[in-house]
Write a protein that holds these residues in place. Sequence first.
Motif, PDB file in Angstrom:
ATOM      1  N   LEU A 184     -29.253  61.050   0.168  1.00 18.32           N
ATOM      2  CA  LEU A 184     -30.524  60.342   0.005  1.00 18.32           C
ATOM      3  C   LEU A 184     -30.371  59.157  -0.945  1.00 18.32           C
ATOM      4  CD1 LEU A 184     -33.568  60.217   0.609  1.00 18.32           C
ATOM      5  CD2 LEU A 184     -33.926  61.799  -1.289  1.00 18.32           C
ATOM      6  N   ASP A 185     -29.648  59.339  -2.039  1.00 19.99           N
ATOM      7  CA  ASP A 185     -29.428  58.248  -2.992  1.00 19.99           C
ATOM      8  C   ASP A 185     -28.667  57.091  -2.341  1.00 19.99           C
ATOM      9  OD1 ASP A 185     -30.719  59.711  -4.919  1.00 19.99           O
ATOM     10  OD2 ASP A 185     -28.887  60.433  -5.892  1.00 19.99           O
ATOM     11  N   ARG A 186     -27.628  57.399  -1.587  1.00 23.10           N
ATOM     12  CA  ARG A 186     -26.860  56.362  -0.892  1.00 23.10           C
ATOM     13  C   ARG A 186     -27.726  55.645   0.133  1.00 23.10           C
ATOM     14  NH1 ARG A 186     -22.880  59.893   1.750  1.00 23.10           N
ATOM     15  NH2 ARG A 186     -22.467  58.034   3.005  1.00 23.10           N
ATOM     16  N   PHE A 187     -28.543  56.409   0.827  1.00 21.71           N
ATOM     17  CA  PHE A 187     -29.450  55.845   1.831  1.00 21.71           C
ATOM     18  C   PHE A 187     -30.427  54.869   1.187  1.00 21.71           C
ATOM     19  CE2 PHE A 187     -33.602  56.078   3.900  1.00 21.71           C
ATOM     20  CZ  PHE A 187     -33.303  55.794   5.225  1.00 21.71           C
ATOM     21  N   LEU A 188     -31.012  55.258   0.085  1.00 20.88           N
ATOM     22  CA  LEU A 188     -31.984  54.404  -0.592  1.00 20.88           C
ATOM     23  C   LEU A 188     -31.339  53.134  -1.118  1.00 20.88           C
ATOM     24  CD1 LEU A 188     -34.059  57.053  -2.588  1.00 20.88           C
ATOM     25  CD2 LEU A 188     -34.831  55.695  -0.637  1.00 20.88           C
ATOM     26  N   ALA A 189     -30.148  53.273  -1.712  1.00 20.23           N
ATOM     27  CA  ALA A 189     -29.467  52.098  -2.253  1.00 20.23           C
ATOM     28  C   ALA A 189     -29.123  51.111  -1.147  1.00 20.23           C
ATOM     29  CB  ALA A 189     -28.198  52.531  -2.993  1.00 20.23           C
ATOM     30  N   ALA A 190     -28.673  51.609  -0.007  1.00 17.28           N
ATOM     31  CA  ALA A 190     -28.281  50.737   1.097  1.00 17.28           C
ATOM     32  C   ALA A 190     -29.486  50.053   1.730  1.00 17.28           C
ATOM     33  CB  ALA A 190     -27.515  51.536   2.151  1.00 17.28           C
ATOM     34  N   THR A 191     -30.568  50.786   1.935  1.00 18.15           N
ATOM     35  CA  THR A 191     -31.752  50.173   2.557  1.00 18.15           C
ATOM     36  C   THR A 191     -32.397  49.166   1.615  1.00 18.15           C
ATOM     37  OG1 THR A 191     -33.041  52.115   1.851  1.00 18.15           O
ATOM     38  CG2 THR A 191     -32.285  52.072   4.131  1.00 18.15           C
ATOM     39  N   ALA A 192     -32.512  49.528   0.337  1.00 23.03           N
ATOM     40  CA  ALA A 192     -33.136  48.609  -0.621  1.00 23.03           C
ATOM     41  C   ALA A 192     -32.322  47.334  -0.767  1.00 23.03           C
ATOM     42  CB  ALA A 192     -33.289  49.298  -1.969  1.00 23.03           C
ATOM     43  N   GLY A 193     -30.998  47.459  -0.690  1.00 29.12           N
ATOM     44  CA  GLY A 193     -30.136  46.286  -0.845  1.00 29.12           C
ATOM     45  C   GLY A 193     -29.864  45.558   0.450  1.00 29.12           C
ATOM     46  N   GLY A 194     -30.390  46.066   1.553  1.00 29.49           N
ATOM     47  CA  GLY A 194     -30.147  45.425   2.840  1.00 29.49           C
ATOM     48  C   GLY A 194     -28.689  45.449   3.261  1.00 29.49           C
ATOM     49  N   ASP A 195     -27.949  46.437   2.806  1.00 27.56           N
ATOM     50  CA  ASP A 195     -26.511  46.537   3.072  1.00 27.56           C
ATOM     51  C   ASP A 195     -26.296  47.328   4.360  1.00 27.56           C
ATOM     52  OD1 ASP A 195     -23.774  47.018   3.107  1.00 27.56           O
ATOM     53  OD2 ASP A 195     -23.642  47.272   0.937  1.00 27.56           O
ATOM     54  N   LEU A 196     -26.162  46.621   5.473  1.00 26.14           N
ATOM     55  CA  LEU A 196     -26.035  47.273   6.774  1.00 26.14           C
ATOM     56  C   LEU A 196     -24.805  48.165   6.850  1.00 26.14           C
ATOM     57  CD1 LEU A 196     -27.082  44.574   9.405  1.00 26.14           C
ATOM     58  CD2 LEU A 196     -28.128  46.809   9.054  1.00 26.14           C
ATOM     59  N   ASP A 197     -23.669  47.681   6.382  1.00 25.13           N
ATOM     60  CA  ASP A 197     -22.435  48.463   6.473  1.00 25.13           C
ATOM     61  C   ASP A 197     -22.558  49.768   5.684  1.00 25.13           C
ATOM     62  OD1 ASP A 197     -21.241  46.595   8.102  1.00 25.13           O
ATOM     63  OD2 ASP A 197     -20.229  45.552   6.451  1.00 25.13           O
ATOM     64  N   ALA A 198     -23.094  49.682   4.488  1.00 23.19           N
ATOM     65  CA  ALA A 198     -23.254  50.887   3.674  1.00 23.19           C
ATOM     66  C   ALA A 198     -24.252  51.844   4.300  1.00 23.19           C
ATOM     67  CB  ALA A 198     -23.704  50.510   2.265  1.00 23.19           C
ATOM     68  N   LEU A 199     -25.307  51.299   4.904  1.00 30.39           N
ATOM     69  CA  LEU A 199     -26.306  52.144   5.537  1.00 30.39           C
ATOM     70  C   LEU A 199     -25.732  52.834   6.763  1.00 30.39           C
ATOM     71  CD1 LEU A 199     -29.132  53.238   5.602  1.00 30.39           C
ATOM     72  CD2 LEU A 199     -29.888  51.140   6.749  1.00 30.39           C
ATOM     73  N   ILE A 200     -24.991  52.092   7.576  1.00 34.28           N
ATOM     74  CA  ILE A 200     -24.366  52.689   8.762  1.00 34.28           C
ATOM     75  C   ILE A 200     -23.431  53.815   8.355  1.00 34.28           C
ATOM     76  CG2 ILE A 200     -22.708  52.235  10.628  1.00 34.28           C
ATOM     77  CD1 ILE A 200     -23.996  49.451  10.893  1.00 34.28           C
TER      78      ILE A 200
END
Length: 298
Positions: A184-200
Amino acid sequence: MPDVRPGLAEEYDALRPRMIRVAYAIVGSRAEAEDVVADCWLRLVDADARDPVRDLTGWLTVAVARAATDVLRSARVRREEYVGPWLPEPFVTTGTGTAPDPADRVTLDETVSYALAVVLESLSPAERTAWVLHDVFGLGFPEVAAVVGRTPAAVRQLASRARTHLAAQSPRFAVDRTAHQAVLDRFLAATAGGDLDALIATLDPDVVVTSDGGGMVGAARRPVHGADRAARFLVGLVAKYVGDVEIELLDVNGAPAVGLREDGVLTSLVVLTVVGERATRVDILRAPAKLAAVEAQA
């Protein structure tokens, strides 16, 4: 109302949390579950006045399950006409960063996780009730038969079909709370930062994103499948938020989740289903009426 036998109210109060879990597992709505259990209190008082109820747990379980099944059958008609995907109303408590009370873990985590509540929606009311009562709460098939109006043999088949269906769709490997929170923490950080690669990388390749707006607010009318499409959808959704957004840690059906508030108003509830180190489902509840029900749980 007849006079209440001394001690009956105290016994009912002790069993009430369990009965709400029974009703919630069947109807998928905490508010409706609480209404069902409250109504069964009145029925219990009447029944006990006529003939004292000896097995209060058994009597209440059957009565609550029968009433909840009736509510579910009626609700199915409304849900078929619902605009967009319908997600269950979650069972929410304010997050504290610690695990829920052990009693809640037995009756919440193991029986009505949000992922399971979503999958239960694909069962017929009779299958759902048979499985919940037999496999989760341990009622015998004769007792379940009295609830759903089938023979014990037919109920055995209903429970078997439900079991097979759930095994095919439910998460196969549960994760502990710490692992869930890490994803969940990784998901939130990636979505908030707009980091597509990290979110994927946080999403399972076959992830499904479902958003429930009830036709009242912006939401995808169909589930979004696949990590790449899901990530782009989620980043785009976050980009639409304007102004200050407060992120609130919550417990949804016993697992970590987040609420998003705008100007103090809860506008989204995001629930992940986690398998291993990735999210296999992302459920986003945005329907105002359901979020209002969540607020009422506080």
